[in-house]
Design a protein around this motif. Structure first.
Motif, short mmCIF file in Angstrom:
data_model
loop_
_atom_site.label_atom_id
_atom_site.label_comp_id
_atom_site.label_asym_id
_atom_site.label_seq_id
_atom_site.Cartn_x
_atom_site.Cartn_y
_atom_site.Cartn_z
N ALA A 117 4.06 14.61 -9.19
CA ALA A 117 3.07 14.62 -10.47
C ALA A 117 3.06 15.95 -11.01
CB ALA A 117 1.58 14.54 -9.49
N ILE A 118 3.19 17.05 -10.33
CA ILE A 118 3.31 18.50 -11.28
C ILE A 118 4.52 18.47 -11.93
CG2 ILE A 118 3.50 20.81 -10.61
CD1 ILE A 118 1.59 20.36 -8.17
N THR A 119 5.65 18.00 -11.28
CA THR A 119 6.93 17.99 -12.09
C THR A 119 6.80 17.46 -13.29
OG1 THR A 119 8.20 18.33 -9.92
CG2 THR A 119 9.36 17.27 -11.62
N LEU A 120 6.30 16.18 -12.95
CA LEU A 120 6.31 15.41 -14.24
C LEU A 120 5.40 15.74 -15.26
CD1 LEU A 120 6.85 11.76 -12.66
CD2 LEU A 120 8.54 13.23 -13.92
N ALA A 121 4.41 16.00 -14.61
CA ALA A 121 3.48 16.92 -15.80
C ALA A 121 3.74 17.83 -16.51
CB ALA A 121 2.18 17.04 -14.82
N VAL A 122 4.39 18.89 -15.77
CA VAL A 122 4.91 20.00 -16.31
C VAL A 122 6.04 19.40 -17.34
CG1 VAL A 122 6.26 22.05 -16.43
CG2 VAL A 122 4.23 21.61 -14.64
N LEU A 123 6.94 18.69 -16.65
CA LEU A 123 7.88 17.90 -17.69
C LEU A 123 7.40 17.31 -18.83
CD1 LEU A 123 10.93 15.88 -16.47
CD2 LEU A 123 9.67 15.20 -18.55
N SER A 124 6.61 16.58 -18.65
CA SER A 124 5.92 15.88 -19.98
C SER A 124 5.42 16.67 -21.04
CB SER A 124 5.07 14.68 -19.58
OG SER A 124 4.15 15.15 -18.84
#
Length: 827
Positions: free
Chosen positions: A25-32
């Motif tokens: 979740a954090i990875t994809l949030a930061v990625l997006s």
């Protein structure tokens, strides 16, 4: 000791996959967020950079007097390029022929953006000393001479201009353009004290330098000096760029909201997983301080891993998308600093502020949970969780948009959405109570599951519906913007304007157009007049008001007036009734608002030193972006009959249309015949500008598609995270149902139906809220036509059911295939 224990716990859970959801979740949030910020900034810079070719610079200062040298010195200190130009009108002579022209005298370096297109091709050069370049219609009017006289000098006509980058679009500026060097103006002797000259100063540089220059230079300008950029005015390109930037900003803010929702869901699941760990630690004598330190470090490690992976993913996303961009867009590369800061901020702020309340519940877990696993400690304080969550979203939104108004709009919309969806979703689920207690078939078992998990399902509905709402909103806005631009620039958009049409030329001109099978717009009479009074109150200028005069502020210039019996195309009546009587006038809505007009007010105009009054009976909304003749004031014919006038019209013409109509002539040949047959009519070729505008619109369209894809990924993230929620409870229920003999087919069917029902309800609620959100956005932000999306009412529930059912079954596939003993052991 806490650090070592936190590290060991982190490694063990990471290897076992227990931290997968929150890290993802954090990875994809930061990625997006970082990827979306990077891509949208690149597109914004590219669109503005390409659009800057419409004004041949990034910024322009237009002044009636030479600019203060202090401003130019400031530009040089910031490494901003600048060019000084002059625009003025004058007569030119060739033999016994003469013509009024617009002189464009440019300095070295012109144009700073874009290119000069000559009939012989694109050039970066300027006319040599003693030479001038001319527009085609000037050559036709003067018979294509080799030289012409301007003031005290004779200039050699060395090249024909096809298009200047800053030619702009003003069909009322009918005189052809003559381009010459600024250094040659003095020799003409034309510019004297009191001459009407426009001094144009063009600037180009890096975005940060231009922002600083704008902040420092604007206070140095006086009221008569005008600052311009690509978003100034009502030109088609200004509207396209402004709407595209609003869309990119809105999409990015919605992407941040989606990312925050995903992290909030994952953080709650993260804390739930550690309830037993905290109870065990307290049983073995760990203090509250030790446990706080342990999980603070543990969450920090999880967050750092997510941030690092997210930033790397955002970089790879940017590099990947860059490969598919056109070269002119890929060439623009804004700094990485802002997406980097925003990505790190998103990870840190959202992880800790969304985890604050779940962590409080985690740390409040009593040791007795070791024996009674239903104990969960803290059962109040949801208002704090809501406050922290909205605070995190507002902070991240402001960091990105730098707009308090837009940030608060999104936050309030999210809050309203959550309240409505929670109430409606919970109410709809409870309706299944009576049938939900029976479990004789998959449908009834699915309803029973919805009933047992009513509170949890209501929360899941918020997540599912939020993702669908944002996806529908972005999809609809993108399509509406593309349709709006397509309507403004259809394939048959006018590429030639005819102005200064004398009354006696109207009938012969119609015959010429019919003979060549050219379809033109209506011919509009044009009369110059000045508004002097409103309701018998004399109007003053803006400058007079600043000098201390009292009165109603009017329009301190002459207006182009016209008359018609019917409402023109691309005009819509917003109030009142279009002209019915001879003493009535229809006013453009924005001008009416600026002048403070109301229906039935009286307006007095002065034309050729004659005054007359008319009554305001309607307001019109005008689409200025279309390449059609548009006017502020439209009268009945009898009102303007006493006054002399010329007319204007526009038409579309190209070689393909002529060939299809059986003509052997080219478009240029037909235009040349028109100029020769009607030498007093000015023919303005805007085809090159239309082509350039279409190119900008194509780039904007591409940006909307890319942002839509990124928002789609963010929506999928929320759906996956929301599906993950409640898996532990579902696992225990499946174990119980297996124990009582439920078949695998029954459980699979019931699980699929349960998720499908959730998706269908989410789809219905999403359509309701999306229609409301689109109404607000279209009326308050994008100025688009509002209409209902009726197909959504069938498509969204079906699509929601299919997507949520697929995700739910995919996540539950291992649980559904496990035996009863395996489920009991895992539980």
């Amino acid at each position: 000791m806490e650090l070592q224990l936190a590290w060991r716990l982190f490694k063990r859970e990471l290897m076992q996959g227990q931290l997968l959801l929150i890290v993802l979740a954090i990875t994809l949030a930061v990625l997006s967020v970082s990827g979306l910020a990077r891509v949208s900034e690149r597109l914004q810079v590219a669109i503005n950079g390409e659009a800057a070719s419409f004004i041949a610079a990034d910024r322009i200062i237009d002044s009636p007097v030479p600019l203060d040298e202090q401003v130019l010195t400031l530009a040089e200190s910031l490494d901003i390029l600048h060019v000084s130009n002059m625009n003025f009108n004058s007569m030119v002579y060739s033999g016994d022929k003469f013509q009024l022209v617009t002189i464009k005298a440019v300095g070295d370096g012109y144009p700073l953006r874009g290119d000069i297109e000559l009939s012989s091709g694109i050039t970066q050069a300027l006319p040599k000393t003693g030479e001038a370049w001319y527009e085609n219609r000037l050559g036709g009017l003067l018979g294509y001479p080799a030289t012409l006289e301007l003031g005290n000098t004779e200039l050699n006509l060395s090249a024909e201009i096809s298009r200047l980058p800053d030619a702009g679009f003003n069909p009322f500026a009918s005189s052809p353009v003559l381009l010459m060097r600024l250094d040659d103006v003095a020799a003409t002797g034309i510019i004297q004290p009191g001459s009407r000259v426009s001094y144009v100063y063009q600037f180009a540089g890096e975005a940060q330098s231009l922002t600083e220059f704008e902040t420092k230079a604007k206070p140095l300008l006086n009221n008569s000096q005008r600052w311009t950029d690509v978003q100034s005015g009502d030109s088609p390109i200004a509207s396209a760029v402004q709407r595209a930037e609003r869309f990119l900003l809105l999409a990015s803010l919605l992407g941040i909201a989606l990312a925050c929702a995903a992290i909030g869901i994952a953080a709650q699941r993260y804390c739930q997983r550690h309830y037993d760990v905290v109870a065990m630690l307290k049983t073995f004598g760990a203090s509250s301080k030790q446990i706080r330190t342990l999980f603070g470090i543990h969450l920090m490690l999880v967050t750092l891993v997510g941030i690092v992976l997210g930033l790397l993913g955002g970089l790879l996303l940017d590099l990947g998308i860059n490969q598919f961009l056109p070269a002119e867009i890929a060439a623009y590369s804004p700094p990485y600093s802002r997406p980097l800061v925003l990505g790190v901020s998103t990870g840190l702020i959202s992880a800790f502020m969304f985890s604050a309340y779940p962590l409080m519940r985690l740390l409040a877990i009593p040791p007795l949970r070791v024996l009674q696993r239903q104990l969960e400690g803290l059962q109040f304080g949801m208002w704090l969780h809501l406050l922290l969550s909205l605070g995190a979203m507002a902070l991240l939104g402001y960091l990105y948009s730098r707009s308090i108004a837009l940030t608060m709009t999104v936050v309030l919309a999210v809050l309203l959405l959550g309240v409505l969806l929670s109430i409606l979703g919970f109410a709809m689920i409870r309706l299944g109570h009576s049938v939900g207690m029976k479990t004789t078939n998959p449908f009834q078992l699915a309803l029973a599951g919805l009933r047992r998990r009513a509170r949890q399902n209501a929360v899941q509905l918020v997540g599912f519906s939020s993702a669908l709402v944002l996806l529908l909103t972005i999809l609809a806005l993108r399509q509406d913007l593309l349709n709006e631009w397509q309507k403004q620039l259809p394939e048959d958009a006018p590429n030639y304007f005819l102005v200064n049409i004398a009354p006696e030329d109207t009938k012969p001109l119609d015959d010429f157009l019919d003979r060549n099978k050219i379809i033109a717009t209506d011919i509009y009479p044009v009369i110059r007049g000045r508004l002097t009074h409103i309701n018998d109150e004399e109007l003053i200028s803006r400058q007079e008001e600043k000098d201390g005069a009292e009165g109603r502020v009017g329009i301190s210039r002459e207006l182009n007036l016209t008359y018609r019996e019917t409402l023109p195309p691309n005009n819509e009546i917003t109030a009142g009734t279009f002209n019915q009587a001879d003493d009535e006038v229809s006013v453009e809505a924005e001008v009416a608002e600026r002048l403070g007009l109301s229906l039935n007010d009286t307006m007095t105009f002065s034309i050729d030193n004659q005054s007359f009054s008319v009554k305001v009976t309607s307001f019109r909304q005008v689409q200025w972006e279309t390449l059609q003749p548009n006017f502020f004031m439209i009268f009945k014919p009898k009102a303007l009959e006493p006054f002399s006038y010329t007319s204007m019209a526009s038409f579309h013409l190209n070689d393909e249309d002529l060939k299809a109509n059986g003509s052997d002539l080219t478009a240029n040949a037909v235009v040349l015949q028109l100029i020769q047959q009607f030498p007093t009519i000015s023919v303005i070729d805007v085809g090159a500008m239309v082509g350039q505008l279409r190119q900008i619109i194509e780039q904007v369209s591409l940006s909307l598609s890319l942002v839509l894809a990124l928002v789609l990924l963010a929506s999928a993230l929320v759906l996956i995270a929301q599906t993950e929620a409640g898996m532990a409870t579902r696992q225990r229920e499946l174990a119980v149902l297996r124990t009582f003999g439920a078949s695998g087919w029954l459980l699979r069917s019931a699980t699929g139906l349960e998720f499908a029902l959730l998706g269908a309800i989410a789809g219905i609620l999403a359509v309701i809220v999306a229609e409301f959100a689109l109404y607000m956005l279209k009326t308050q932000v994008f100025e688009l036509v509002v209409y209902m999306h009726w197909p959504w009412w069938g498509i969204a529930p079906l699509a929601g059911a299919a997507v949520v059912a697929f995700l739910g079954m995919w996540r539950c596939r291992q649980l559904l295939n496990q035996s009863c003993s395996d489920l009991l052991k895992a539980g």
